[in-house]
Motif scaffolding. Sequence first.
Motif, mmCIF file in Angstrom:
data_model
loop_
_atom_site.group_PDB
_atom_site.id
_atom_site.type_symbol
_atom_site.label_atom_id
_atom_site.label_comp_id
_atom_site.label_asym_id
_atom_site.label_seq_id
_atom_site.Cartn_x
_atom_site.Cartn_y
_atom_site.Cartn_z
ATOM 1 N N LYS A 127 10.312 -0.498 3.670
ATOM 2 C CA LYS A 127 9.457 -0.336 4.855
ATOM 3 C C LYS A 127 10.300 -0.130 6.109
ATOM 4 N N SER A 139 11.932 3.309 6.302
ATOM 5 C CA SER A 139 11.018 4.426 6.527
ATOM 6 C C SER A 139 10.356 4.389 7.893
ATOM 7 N N GLU A 140 10.384 3.220 8.563
ATOM 8 C CA GLU A 140 9.620 3.104 9.811
ATOM 9 C C GLU A 140 10.464 2.795 11.047
ATOM 10 N N THR A 194 0.843 -1.203 0.000
ATOM 11 C CA THR A 194 0.000 0.000 0.000
ATOM 12 C C THR A 194 0.874 1.247 0.000
ATOM 13 N N LYS A 195 1.939 1.191 0.792
ATOM 14 C CA LYS A 195 2.812 2.360 0.939
ATOM 15 C C LYS A 195 3.746 2.544 -0.260
#
Length: 251
Positions: free
Chosen positions: A246, A249-250, A83-84
């Motif tokens: 992911k 970025s997280e 989704t991201k």
Amino acid sequence: MAQIKTLDFDIAFTMDSGQTPTFTWAKNENGYTELSTGHKLPLNLRELSQSEKYAKMFRLQDDVSSIYEKISEDDLVLSAAITKFGGLRLTHCDEWETTVAFILSQNNHIKRIQKNYFDVHTTCGKITPENVLKADISQLKLGYREKYLKETARLIVENGFDLTHINKLNVEDARDALQELPGVGPKVADCILLYGFGKVDCFPTDTWVYQGMEKFYEVKTKDVQAFAKERWGKHAGYAQQLLFCKARSEL
DNA sequence: TACCAGGAGTCTA
DNA sequence: TAGACTCATGGT
């Protein structure tokens, strides 16, 4: 800058995701320029898909929507990543340029790898094993990677190491063969196989992927490769790229 | 300033 | 054989 952004192709995510083109293409306000050729990247999907070079580079033969669907089945982590980062594709570039980029990558930051690669390109002209071997790269502040680059170039130019022969080997033998090159260990070998030889079942594990696997799946370092092979099999490379983005970025 | 980065090679127990 | 240590440099 106009960008291609469709459900299965986001050019910005793809070019900036730490794969080979992040290092071998220069980003500017008008788009991307290939260091080795000076070519500007078409930002038009029709033009890209009609070019053999770019169709290979962006693996346009891969049905990414279908691959994403398979690897995210019953997997909330990858579902969220897709989704991201929807439209993030794997790339398939020149094997030698990929080898140089990932020898420079070890224990290094992406921004600095870009600078190191650009400096090598500026000093050598076209980055070939011959040019790397004869160029004076001692002032480029590559750190201990300088000798790995030189010795790898020497093995190819003077000792007959045939990089193209790797393509004829199965993945396990190819990984072993690549690790005969100075500065190439398991992780760099997997990056070369994935991004330079198109072996999309490879799952390179750097610090970000290890952190992501532990945080998102509670998988310990020693079990990561077996877990990835069992869970994602021949699409492991796609899962890895999503997890890398992911995690960065997280975490 | 300290820690970390798309790790690999070497040493040591 | 596994784990610790060292390597060069600069981004954060």
